[in-house]
Design an enzyme around this catalytic site. Structure first.
Site, PDB file in Angstrom:
ATOM      1  N   SER A 193       0.826  -1.203   0.000  1.00  0.00           N
ATOM      2  CA  SER A 193       0.000   0.000   0.000  1.00  0.00           C
ATOM      3  C   SER A 193       0.866   1.261   0.000  1.00  0.00           C
ATOM      4  O   SER A 193       1.965   1.263   0.562  1.00  0.00           O
ATOM      5  CB  SER A 193      -0.882  -0.015   1.255  1.00  0.00           C
ATOM      6  OG  SER A 193      -1.869   0.983   1.193  1.00  0.00           O
TER       7      SER A 193
ATOM      8  N   GLN B  34       1.284   6.729  -6.883  1.00  0.00           N
ATOM      9  CA  GLN B  34       0.044   7.363  -6.448  1.00  0.00           C
ATOM     10  C   GLN B  34       0.176   8.872  -6.650  1.00  0.00           C
ATOM     11  O   GLN B  34       0.991   9.528  -5.995  1.00  0.00           O
ATOM     12  CB  GLN B  34      -0.244   7.053  -4.980  1.00  0.00           C
ATOM     13  CG  GLN B  34      -1.614   7.549  -4.538  1.00  0.00           C
ATOM     14  CD  GLN B  34      -1.863   7.353  -3.054  1.00  0.00           C
ATOM     15  OE1 GLN B  34      -1.186   7.955  -2.224  1.00  0.00           O
ATOM     16  NE2 GLN B  34      -2.841   6.520  -2.719  1.00  0.00           N
TER      17      GLN B  34
ATOM     18  N   TYR C  57      -7.884  14.483   1.387  1.00  0.00           N
ATOM     19  CA  TYR C  57      -7.056  15.303   0.526  1.00  0.00           C
ATOM     20  C   TYR C  57      -7.916  15.933  -0.570  1.00  0.00           C
ATOM     21  O   TYR C  57      -9.141  15.814  -0.542  1.00  0.00           O
ATOM     22  CB  TYR C  57      -5.887  14.475  -0.009  1.00  0.00           C
ATOM     23  CG  TYR C  57      -4.994  13.973   1.114  1.00  0.00           C
ATOM     24  CD1 TYR C  57      -4.352  14.875   1.961  1.00  0.00           C
ATOM     25  CD2 TYR C  57      -4.840  12.614   1.366  1.00  0.00           C
ATOM     26  CE1 TYR C  57      -3.567  14.443   3.013  1.00  0.00           C
ATOM     27  CE2 TYR C  57      -4.050  12.162   2.422  1.00  0.00           C
ATOM     28  CZ  TYR C  57      -3.421  13.082   3.243  1.00  0.00           C
ATOM     29  OH  TYR C  57      -2.652  12.648   4.293  1.00  0.00           O
TER      30      TYR C  57
END
Length: 381
Positions: A23, A100, A187
């Site tokens: 992750s 990401q 975010y």
């Protein structure tokens, strides 16, 4: 019954050799957006550890999109080279890498986690950290004492969308196999999605359809510039865990819209917003506490999902895959504790494949394992 955790998964033109994913986890150790030798070791060990896909942490598409002064960036061509050692090492081990892409929005310009994970203090500024203007859908701070974001104009939205597009292009140049859009954890894009942060009265606020508009614009724009065979993931918070916030039924609508926009996998997380100090008010953590959300999105929309959150054992990971909760299992803190989690999981589940260990390790360890067969001991326990 075959072991699904170690079955390959084809997504567009990319074949993941197994379903174990590292992750994205913020390390706050970059310098002016550039990765450092710390990152090369940090990410390289996951390739040694056997994970089919490793995510590089939230990487800002603009300087102002960083969570902290220590976050990596991809807003300049100058950043590309610092990512190449990471993607090259992962590729040479036979695994895949992902970047990401992120913008922190109203949670930008904050301390590194170990400094307090809150607004920058004078001590931080005296030590060399910089503060900058933060932006968001509405002038609603993340919490008391945090910077008040400037409400974004249409021109701001265009600039951020274009920055995500440019960041995706640089990710391809850096050698990543796929990219993920960060739409979770309070975010920027998630703050458009949640009514806790989005108080707009124009076409980008109010109804769920309106609140999804900007994140979907970004998703469509990034999909349009990626090669057809490159997968696109999106990480979402499928619930805010706060009354009056983003709810799982909203996530179903969002997941369907993301799939229609060309997103291949919905990386299903949750939480990350705060309202008057009541962060994650309805959340009760436990093993695989977010898996039910991934299962719901997968069942109701047909989109592939990735689940994450306190999945510590190979047996639990395999159970989630077998029951159809998700297509991919993301491991976070457990991988920090044990970077070889995937190799150990394969041994536990009876599918050890020495070909996926580094060759020098495999020679020694396979010889060791054969020797221990006579003792009845578990070789990698």
């Amino acid at each position: 019954m075959s072991v699904k955790l170690f079955e390959p998964l084809i997504i567009r033109g990319v074949t993941l050799p197994n379903r174990v994913v590292i992750s994205p986890m913020c390390m706050y150790a970059a310098e002016e957006g550039h990765l450092t030798p710390f990152h090369h070791t940090h990410y390289g060990k996951f390739a040694f550890g056997g994970a089919g896909l490793t995510f590089v942490e939230a990487t800002a598409v603009t300087p102002e999109g960083r969570i902290s002064n220590g976050c990596p960036g991809i807003w300049s061509d100058d950043h590309i080279e610092s990512f190449r050692p990471v993607t090259r090492q992962i590729r040479e081990m036979g695994f895949k890498s992902a970047l990401q892409l992120a913008h922190a929005g109203r949670k930008a310009a904050t301390q590194r986690a170990w400094q307090g994970n809150g607004p920058l203090t004078q001590e931080n500024l005296d030590a060399g950290d910089k503060v900058w203007e933060v932006i968001g859908p509405s002038p609603v701070p993340f919490d008391a004492g945090w910077l008040i974001p400037r409400e974004m104009t249409r021109a701001d939205m265009d600039a951020v969308r274009d920055a995500f597009v440019a960041g995706a292009g640089r990710a391809m140049q850096a050698g990543f196999d796929l990219v993920e859009l960060h739409m979770a954890h309070g975010y920027l894009m998630q703050s458009f999605l949640t009514p806790l942060a989005n108080h707009r009265t124009d076409d980008y606020g109010g109804s769920l359809e309106n609140r999804m508009r900007f994140p979907l614009e970004v998703a469509r724009a990034v999909r349009a510039v990626l090669p057809e065979d490159v997968p696109l993931f999106a990480r979402i918070s499928a619930t805010d865990w706060i009354d009056g916030g983003f709810e799982p039924e909203d996530a179903v609508v969002l997941a369907a819209a993301l799939k229609a926009a060309g997103v291949d996998v919905v990386d299903t997380s949750s939480g990350g917003n705060m309202l008057h100090g009541a962060t994650n008010a309805n959340l009760k953590r436990g093993p695989a506490y977010q898996a039910h959300l991934a299962r719901q999105l997968r069942a109701e929309t047909g989109v592939m999902t990735q689940t994450v959150g306190l999945i510590r054992t190979p047996e639990l990971a395999e159970e989630l895959l077998q029951e159809g909760a998700a297509d991919l299992i993301a491991i976070g803190r457990q991988a920090l504790f044990n970077p070889y989690w995937a190799h150990h999981a394969a041994e536990r589940l009876g599918v050890t494949d020495w070909d996926h260990w580094p060759a020098p390790y495999a020679w020694w360890l396979s010889k060791w394992a054969r020797g221990l067969e006579h003792t009845g001991e578990a070789p990698l326990a």
